[in-house]
Design a protein around this motif. Structure first.
Motif, PDB file in Angstrom:
ATOM      1  N   ASP A 126      26.943  32.065  99.851  1.00 57.14           N
ATOM      2  CA  ASP A 126      25.842  31.694 100.749  1.00 57.14           C
ATOM      3  C   ASP A 126      24.500  31.870 100.056  1.00 57.14           C
ATOM      4  OD1 ASP A 126      27.503  31.070 102.895  1.00 57.14           O
ATOM      5  OD2 ASP A 126      27.466  33.125 103.676  1.00 57.14           O
ATOM      6  N   ARG A 127      24.326  33.008  99.412  1.00 55.84           N
ATOM      7  CA  ARG A 127      23.044  33.297  98.762  1.00 55.84           C
ATOM      8  C   ARG A 127      22.779  32.344  97.605  1.00 55.84           C
ATOM      9  NH1 ARG A 127      25.022  38.552  99.699  1.00 55.84           N
ATOM     10  NH2 ARG A 127      25.618  38.825  97.504  1.00 55.84           N
ATOM     11  N   SER A 128      23.829  32.036  96.849  1.00 52.97           N
ATOM     12  CA  SER A 128      23.660  31.100  95.732  1.00 52.97           C
ATOM     13  C   SER A 128      23.287  29.714  96.250  1.00 52.97           C
ATOM     14  CB  SER A 128      24.959  31.018  94.916  1.00 52.97           C
ATOM     15  OG  SER A 128      25.274  32.266  94.340  1.00 52.97           O
ATOM     16  N   ASN A 129      23.921  29.300  97.328  1.00 51.56           N
ATOM     17  CA  ASN A 129      23.604  27.998  97.911  1.00 51.56           C
ATOM     18  C   ASN A 129      22.177  27.973  98.454  1.00 51.56           C
ATOM     19  OD1 ASN A 129      24.531  25.279  98.879  1.00 51.56           O
ATOM     20  ND2 ASN A 129      24.071  26.195 100.866  1.00 51.56           N
ATOM     21  N   ASP A 130      21.740  29.075  99.074  1.00 53.74           N
ATOM     22  CA  ASP A 130      20.374  29.141  99.593  1.00 53.74           C
ATOM     23  C   ASP A 130      19.354  29.021  98.467  1.00 53.74           C
ATOM     24  OD1 ASP A 130      21.289  29.413 102.178  1.00 53.74           O
ATOM     25  OD2 ASP A 130      21.092  31.594 102.208  1.00 53.74           O
ATOM     26  N   THR A 131      19.621  29.691  97.345  1.00 55.76           N
ATOM     27  CA  THR A 131      18.726  29.592  96.195  1.00 55.76           C
ATOM     28  C   THR A 131      18.663  28.164  95.674  1.00 55.76           C
ATOM     29  OG1 THR A 131      19.203  31.886  95.550  1.00 55.76           O
ATOM     30  CG2 THR A 131      18.282  30.447  93.858  1.00 55.76           C
ATOM     31  N   TYR A 132      19.820  27.527  95.626  1.00 55.45           N
ATOM     32  CA  TYR A 132      19.890  26.134  95.178  1.00 55.45           C
ATOM     33  C   TYR A 132      19.092  25.220  96.105  1.00 55.45           C
ATOM     34  CZ  TYR A 132      21.932  21.484  94.483  1.00 55.45           C
ATOM     35  OH  TYR A 132      22.121  20.140  94.289  1.00 55.45           O
TER      36      TYR A 132
END
Length: 260
Positions: A126-132
């Motif tokens: 989730d966090r990686s996708n949010d950063t992306y």
């Protein structure tokens, strides 16, 4: 010889740096920005005083949340023009209310938009996708030639994009359209101080707005949008320092916009 204004800025930066150094090493909180540098002060639509206050608010919030945190509290605090956005997760509705109340009490906070959800914390994916998604939205705003991307701060939490800033109604609507057009964005929430084109023109000519700005009402940024339930009445506050654009202390516009 330093001018009184330069001395005041130097003292403020020193105080913020000292506060940051005193924070505990492990805090279940993400602070939304970095200390404002000279370039940021020169190009940001906030006054220099508001920028310094935003950094101090975020640092004080980190210290305060660290005092009340538990294992289920993961909160992101972002302050823009003294308006604070809270996102993340907590274990109970009581914890959500407590975090909001504690941040509202901090010095210079004029409004809190509490978008914290009750439930399990975000996963690494989730966090990686949010950063992306944050990067994609920022890049898309930069590609849009008819708005100033630096007028907006973008925060993403579980595919929900939050747009903060000082902007005209046209800029706000255009930025919302751009963000909704990014693949993977589930919803767009605007947390904005709206100003007029005349306000911006006057600010460019005079270096500051001479009278308080009456904010335009924030409207739905897309079909089917619903108003957020997280509006918080603004507390009484002293007049803010003049800067590039004055804040809009009279109302707090938050609009949730589903992707078309």
């Amino acid at each position: 010889m330093k001018t009184p204004s330069a001395q005041r800025m130097l003292i403020a930066f020193t105080a913020i740096a000292a506060l940051a150094a005193s924070l505990p090493g492990c805090v279940p909180l993400v602070v939304g920005g970095a200390v404002a540098g000279a370039g940021m002060v020169a190009t940001d639509r906030r006054s220099s005083g508001a920028q310094l206050d935003d950094q101090a608010i975020e640092l004080r919030a980190a210290a305060r949340v660290s005092q009340i945190a538990n294992d289920n509290m993961n909160v992101t605090v972002v302050s823009y023009n003294r308006q604070v956005l809270l996102v993340g997760t907590v274990g109970s509705e009581a914890d959500k209310q407590r975090v909001g109340n504690e941040i509202q009490r901090l010095e210079n906070v004029r409004a809190v938009v509490n978008e914290v959800t009750v439930g399990p914390g975000s996963s690494l994916a989730d966090r990686s996708n949010d950063t992306y998604l944050t990067g994609k939205v920022k890049a898309s705003l930069l590609d849009a030639k008819d708005i100033f991307a630096n007028s907006f701060k973008v925060v993403t939490e579980r595919s929900v994009v939050y747009i903060m800033g000082i902007a005209t109604r046209r800029e706000a609507d255009r930025a919302s359209d751009v963000a909704r057009g990014v693949s993977g964005v589930a919803k767009v929430v605007r947390v904005l101080d709206l100003v007029t084109d005349a306000d911006l023109a006057n600010a460019q000519r005079s270096g500051g707005v001479s009278a308080p700005i009456t904010p335009a009402p924030v409207q739905d940024a897309g079909p089917g949008a619903t108003s957020s339930s997280s509006r918080v009445p603004l507390p009484p506050m002293a007049p803010l320092p003049q800067g590039n654009v004055a804040p809009a202390p009279a109302s707090n516009g938050v609009v949730t916009s589903p992707v078309r």
